[in-house]
Motif scaffolding. Structure first.
Motif, short mmCIF file in Angstrom:
data_model
loop_
_atom_site.label_atom_id
_atom_site.label_comp_id
_atom_site.label_asym_id
_atom_site.label_seq_id
_atom_site.Cartn_x
_atom_site.Cartn_y
_atom_site.Cartn_z
N THR A 15 34.06 90.64 68.03
CA THR A 15 35.09 90.33 67.06
C THR A 15 35.70 91.62 66.51
O THR A 15 35.16 92.72 66.68
CB THR A 15 34.51 89.50 65.91
N SER A 68 35.79 92.62 63.54
CA SER A 68 34.97 93.26 62.50
C SER A 68 34.12 94.38 63.08
O SER A 68 33.74 95.31 62.36
CB SER A 68 34.08 92.22 61.83
N HIS A 69 33.83 94.33 64.38
CA HIS A 69 33.05 95.38 65.05
C HIS A 69 33.95 96.33 65.82
O HIS A 69 33.64 97.53 65.93
CB HIS A 69 32.03 94.76 66.00
N PRO A 99 37.73 97.07 65.77
CA PRO A 99 39.09 96.83 65.26
C PRO A 99 40.19 97.43 66.12
O PRO A 99 41.34 96.97 66.05
CB PRO A 99 39.06 97.50 63.88
N SER A 137 40.29 87.23 67.63
CA SER A 137 40.40 88.13 66.48
C SER A 137 40.79 89.56 66.89
O SER A 137 41.18 90.36 66.05
CB SER A 137 39.07 88.16 65.72
#
Length: 624
Positions: A196, A198-199, A201, A225
C-alpha cells in the motif's frame, strides 16, 4: 575496504569487501607498488638509480594492461563499468582509494549470487546509494532500517522471502521507485497489506512475479492506493491463471501503463470497463483445455504376428495417448464428469473387433467357424457398444454415483508413473492407421491454484501406448443325440426336410439355430511406444497456448512397412465391405525415409477478452 566492520560472512558488506579484494586494486599494475614509486614515492637520487625497466613504465602502458582483453590483468567479461573505473583509478591516482571514497562513490551496488543471507547495517555507510541489486542470494528477511534512505531501486529477485512483512516493520526508503521481489516465496492473502501507499508512497514499478500469491481481489484493493504505479508484474503467480486476470487488473488500476511487460492499450481499458465492480461474482478457478491431435509413424505390430490357427489366438491392437494433469483437491471431483483415466478409460471400439477381427479370421476354419466368429463378433460388439455409450454419456455430465464410477475403474498401467498430486488421463483407444486421429479435447477446471502453478513448472508427461488383446474362441456345447422316442418321427421329418433344402438355405438355417460362440479375452498387454515431457512453463510466463509435436524417434522399419503394404493390398483385392486407406509402397532400402513417431499436443490457458465474456463465463460455471 579495509576498515573494521561488525558484519560477518554472508552479509552484503562482506560480499562488497570481497569483491573489492578480487579487483586487486593494490597489486600490479594498480596501487602504489614499486612500479609506481617514480610518481608516488619520494624522489631521491638513489631511488632513481635503482629503478628497473618495469618500474619505469608509463601510466598509458599500465592502463593498456587493464584495458586489453588479451592481457592477463584484464577484468573478466561481464564486469561492471564501476569495476573498470576503479581499476583505472587505482593506476592513475591510487592514493584516493580510501574507505571514505568508496562510501561516497558508489551509487549502485550489485551483489548477485554471492551466498548473501543478511542485509546488514553497514549499508547505511553508503551515503549516495540509489540502486541495490541483491538477486539470486539466500535472503529470507530484510530489515528496512538497514537500507540507505537514498535508495530508489531495490531488487531482491530469486531469494527466499516468504513475506514482505520484514520490509515494512520499519519505514522503507521513502523515495523508492522500483521494488523487484520476483521469484521468491511470497504466499498468503496477508501480503496485500504490505503493498500500500503507506509503505511505498513513491513506487512507480512493482515486480511480484513468480511467487505464490493467490488472492487477486485483495491484491488489487491494496494496489489501488499506489497512485504513481505505472508498471506492474504479477505473471507467474497462481492468481494470474484465472481467465479474467488481465482484464480485472487493468480495470482496477486505471493509471497502469504496462502489465506483465505488455503495454496496456486504450482498447483494453474500454473492453474491460466495469469488470472490477463484479470481483465478488468471479470464480476463483483456472481453466485449461488439453487437445491431442494426430498420431503418426506408429508401427503396425499386427503384421509381425504369425497367422493364427483355427483355435486362435486372434490378436487385436489399439493405440492411445496418456498425459498426467494436476488434481484439484479443493474442487468437486464430479466436475471431471467421469473422464479421469483412473476412473474411465475407453474400451476397444466396436469398429476394431467388428471389421478387423473378422478380416483376420483364418479362412481354413470353413463356414462353421466363420459363423461362430460372426456370432461372437455380434455379441462382443453389443457388449463394447454398451461400454462405449456409458463412457460417452459420462463426458458431458456429472456422474452422481461413486459406486458406478468404481465399476469403471481400469487397470492402471505399470509402465505409467504419475507425478505426485496428478491424475492420469487417456484418449480413446483407436485401431492402427497411417494417421491415427485422436480427436481428444478436455477442459480442466481447477480451484486450487498453487498446486497448478507447481504442475505447470514441472510439465506434463505425454506417452503413446500400444495395447494388445488376445482373444480365444470358445466352442459351442455339443448337442445330446439321445432324444425321446416319441419325438423320433418329428426329428426324422425335419432331417428329410433339411436334405431337400439347398446348401444356402441349410447354411442360413444352421446360423439361426446354432448358439452364439463366445470369445475369451486375455488381460491386455500394454507397451510404451514413446514418452516425453511437454514443458508448460510458458503458460505461467503469459503465453496463452503451448502447442508442440512430440517426436519419439523412428519405430518403423522397411520390413514392417512392406508387410503392412502387402496386407492392405490383399484386403483391397478381396473387396472388403469397408475398404481402409492403403499404405503407400515403401521405397527401397537406400531411399527409405521412415516417418518418426509423433503426436500433436496443445494446452491452452483460457483467457477472457472482454468484461462481458468474463461475466458470461461465471454465469455458465454457476449454472453447471
Amino acid at each position: 575496504m579495509e576498515g573494521r566492520s561488525a558484519s560477518g560472512p554472508g552479509t552484503v558488506s562482506a560480499a562488497v569487501r570481497e569483491h573489492l579484494r578480487q579487483l586487486c586494486l593494490r597489486e600490479f599494475p594498480c596501487g602504489t607498488g614499486s612500479w609506481n614509486k617514480s610518481r608516488f614515492g619520494p624522489r631521491t637520487g638513489q631511488m632513481w638509480r635503482e629503478l628497473d625497466p618495469r618500474e619505469e613504465e608509463t601510466v598509458e602502458a599500465l592502463l593498456d594492461l587493464v584495458r586489453s582483453p588479451h592481457s592477463p590483468w584484464a577484468l573478466p567479461s561481464g564486469s561492471s563499468t564501476e569495476d573498470q573505473f576503479l581499476r583505472e583509478l587505482a593506476i592513475q591516482d591510487p592514493l584516493q582509494l580510501k574507505d571514505s571514497f568508496f562510501y561516497s562513490y558508489f551509487r549502485t551496488l550489485r551483489v548477485v549470487d554471492k551466498e548473501v543471507s543478511l542485509v546488514d547495517k553497514d549499508l547505511l555507510k553508503f551515503l549516495k546509494l540509489e540502486e541495490l541489486i541483491l538477486s539470486a542470494n539466500h535472503i529470507k528477511e530484510v530489515d528496512a532500517a538497514n537500507l540507505p534512505r537514498t535508495l530508489k531501486v531495490l531488487e531482491l529477485y530469486g531469494n527466499e522471502l516468504a513475506s514482505m512483512e520484514s520490509l515494512c516493520v520499519h519505514p522503507p526508503p521513502p523515495g523508492l521507485q522500483h521494488l523487484g521481489l520476483g521469484h521468491n516465496k511470497l504466499l498468503g492473502p496477508l501480503e496485500s497489506l504490505y503493498v500500500t501507499a503507506s509503505h511505498w508512497p513513491s513506487l512507480v514499478s512493482l515486480d511480484l512475479g513468480f511467487n505464490d500469491l493467490t488472492d487477486l481481489q485483495s491484491m488489487m484493493a491494496a494496489l489501488r492506493s499506489l497512485r504513481r504505479l505505472r508498471l506492474l508484474v504479477l505473471q507467474g503467480n497462481p492468481l494470474a491463471l484465472v481467465p479474467y486476470y488481465r482484464g480485472f487488473t487493468i480495470d482496477s488500476l486505471a493509471p497502469l501503463c504496462v502489465l506483465d511487460d505488455i503495454t496496456v492499450s486504450p482498447n483494453e481499458k474500454h473492453q474491460f470497463r466495469g469488470l472490477s465492480l463484479h470481483g465478488d461474482l468471479l470464480a476463483h478457478a483456472a481453466q485449461l483445455v488439453v487437445t491431442i491431435g494426430n498420431i503418426r509413424g506408429v508401427l503396425d505390430s499386427s503384421v509381425l504376428d504369425p497367422e493364427p490357427g483355427p483355435e486362435g489366438p486372434f490378436a487385436s491392437y489399439t493405440y492411445y495417448v496418456t498425459y498426467d494433469f494436476v488434481e484439484d483437491e479443493e474442487g468437486d471431483r464430479k466436475e471431471y464428469s467421469g473422464v479421469l483415466a483412473e476412473i474411465v478409460q475407453p474400451s476397444p471400439s466396436a469398429e476394431l473387433l467388428g471389421e478387423d477381427f473378422n478380416e483376420d479370421f483364418p479362412e481354413e476354419l470353413g463356414g462353421e467357424a466363420s459363423e461362430e466368429a460372426e456370432s461372437a463378433e455380434s455379441a462382443t460388439t453389443e457388449l463394447l457398444d454398451s461400454e462405449l455409450s456409458l463412457v460417452s454419456a459420462a463426458l458431458p455430465r456429472s456422474t452422481d454415483s461413486a459406486e458406478e464410477l468404481a465399476k469403471l475403474r481400469p487397470r492402471m498401467d505399470d509402465h505409467l508413473c504419475l507425478s505426485p498430486g496428478t491424475v492420469l488421463f487417456s484418449t480413446a483407444r483407436k485401431p492402427w492407421s497411417e494417421v491415427i486421429a485422436c480427436g481428444y479435447e478436455m477442459q480442466h477446471g481447477l480451484k486450487d491454484l498453487v498446486p497448478l502453478k507447481a504442475f505447470l513448472l514441472a510439465g506434463t508427461t505425454v506417452t503413446v501406448m500400444e495395447e494388445k488383446i488376445l482373444s480365444w474362441p470358445l466352442m459351442s456345447p455339443s448337442v445330446d443325440s439321445s432324444l425321446p422316442t416319441k419325438k423320433g418321427k418329428k426329428e426324422k421329418d425335419k432331417r428329410g426336410k433339411a436334405e431337400k433344402e439347398s446348401p444356402k438355405e441349410r447354411k442360413g438355417s444352421r446360423r439361426k439355430k446354432e448358439p452364439s460362440s463366445e470369445l475369451r479375452q486375455d488381460p491386455p498387454v500394454t507397451q510404451v511406444l514413446g514418452s516425453c515431457l511437454v514443458v508448460l512453463e510458458p503458460l505461467l510466463a503469459g503465453e496463452p497456448l503451448v502447442s508442440t509435436v512430440c517426436n519419439f524417434g523412428v519405430v518403423r522399419t522397411p520390413e514392417s512397412d512392406r508387410l503392412t503394404f502387402a496386407r492392405d493390398s490383399k484386403k483391397a483385392k478381396k473387396g472388403a465391405k469397408k475398404e481402409k486407406p492403403k499404405a503407400a509402397a515403401p521405397a527401397s532400402e537406400s531411399q527409405y525415409q521412415p516417418e518418426a513417431l509423433t503426436v500433436e499436443v496443445q494446452v491452452q490457458l483460457s483467457q477472457c477478452r472482454t468484461a462481458a465474456e468474463a461475466l458470461h463465463s461465471f454465469a455458465s460455471s454457476a449454472a453447471q
